[in-house]
Design a protein around this motif. Sequence first.
Motif, PDB file in Angstrom:
ATOM      1  N   HIS A  14      10.139  22.166 -44.464  1.00 38.35           N
ATOM      2  CA  HIS A  14       9.198  21.162 -44.965  1.00 38.35           C
ATOM      3  C   HIS A  14       8.602  21.640 -46.284  1.00 38.35           C
ATOM      4  O   HIS A  14       7.614  22.374 -46.288  1.00 38.35           O
ATOM      5  CB  HIS A  14       8.124  20.885 -43.921  1.00 38.35           C
ATOM      6  N   GLU A  18       4.883  15.451 -45.813  1.00 37.11           N
ATOM      7  CA  GLU A  18       5.760  14.952 -44.760  1.00 37.11           C
ATOM      8  C   GLU A  18       7.237  15.053 -45.143  1.00 37.11           C
ATOM      9  O   GLU A  18       8.116  14.642 -44.387  1.00 37.11           O
ATOM     10  CB  GLU A  18       5.418  13.489 -44.448  1.00 37.11           C
ATOM     11  N   GLU A  46       9.473  12.062 -50.617  1.00 36.95           N
ATOM     12  CA  GLU A  46       8.682  10.861 -50.907  1.00 36.95           C
ATOM     13  C   GLU A  46       8.921  10.332 -52.318  1.00 36.95           C
ATOM     14  O   GLU A  46       8.992   9.124 -52.539  1.00 36.95           O
ATOM     15  CB  GLU A  46       7.189  11.180 -50.721  1.00 36.95           C
ATOM     16  N   VAL A 172       7.891   7.365 -41.504  1.00 34.36           N
ATOM     17  CA  VAL A 172       6.731   8.259 -41.432  1.00 34.36           C
ATOM     18  C   VAL A 172       5.638   7.583 -40.607  1.00 34.36           C
ATOM     19  O   VAL A 172       5.237   6.457 -40.897  1.00 34.36           O
ATOM     20  CB  VAL A 172       6.184   8.601 -42.827  1.00 34.36           C
ATOM     21  N   THR A 174       2.067   9.040 -38.849  1.00 32.45           N
ATOM     22  CA  THR A 174       1.187  10.171 -38.535  1.00 32.45           C
ATOM     23  C   THR A 174       0.311   9.889 -37.316  1.00 32.45           C
ATOM     24  O   THR A 174      -0.413  10.768 -36.855  1.00 32.45           O
ATOM     25  CB  THR A 174       0.298  10.503 -39.739  1.00 32.45           C
ATOM     26  N   ARG A 196       9.478   8.434 -34.334  1.00 33.90           N
ATOM     27  CA  ARG A 196       8.062   8.633 -34.642  1.00 33.90           C
ATOM     28  C   ARG A 196       7.213   7.447 -34.190  1.00 33.90           C
ATOM     29  O   ARG A 196       7.650   6.310 -34.228  1.00 33.90           O
ATOM     30  CB  ARG A 196       7.875   8.846 -36.148  1.00 33.90           C
TER      31      ARG A 196
END
Length: 289
Positions: A14, A18, A46, A172, A174, A196
Amino acid sequence: MKDDVQLPAKLSVHPQGEDFITSMPCLLPERQGRKYFGIKIVSRIETAKPALQSTINLYDAQTGALLALVDGNWITAMRTGAVAALAARTLQRQGTDTYSMIGLGNIARAVMMCLAEDSHDRHIKVRLLKYKDQAERFIERFASYHNVSFEIIDDRCAFLAEADVLISCVTVATELLFPDDALFKKGVTVIPVHVRGFQNCDLFFDKVFGDDTGQIEKFKYFSRFRQYDEFHHILQGKNPGRTSDEERILSYNYGIGLHDVVFAARIYERLADEGTSFEMDCCDQKTWL
């Protein structure tokens, strides 16, 4: 063929926020005198366009020779779309003809292509959760598919409460995408393509299927799954899959290099059989420095 391949769990780094860069190796069993090893490097950055990108190195596993460096973007999208469509067909309730989709980027388009083609002999309805102008652009992209009709849903609660098969291509998340457990109706099949935003479902869904235990067992609530098995056992007939129209089922296809390497190997074979040549200037001396 999953039981016959060497498939280490993928490894991610990473670099910032993200973002991720992930390696996905796979050794295929010998087929028609050929044996391949491949590794895909997939990244989501991103600031990149597109954010999700990948390449695949394909090797002759019997000699170690690098055969090809393959652009993995199309392969990644289409094998992901194919797996999601297969999971829907395999795990949905009987008579299902309505699908709900959230996160409408490139991967969602691949899912839609596979879902539409897999339903070529019937009409299906697709519900889209409104977000900016994504739904309108999505409908425009698939205007030529006459076996598909679309509906745009503004209200998140109504979108979830009426979903029979929910396919999420959100890359993504969170936090939980739908935190109200009561809105997941009995019989729903949830397919989080990027795995996710649905961790609340881990705790109360009746069954969870995953593509590779080595990856899924790292999930926070893996030990609390009510019932778990690998998806390929359904395809092999070792697990019945859905056994009731009341079961809530979660399908975690996290992504395995097997799919990518099979795609790359078959494409390579087609080109090679057509006479396309590949050359790489490699050293063949034991002592070379």
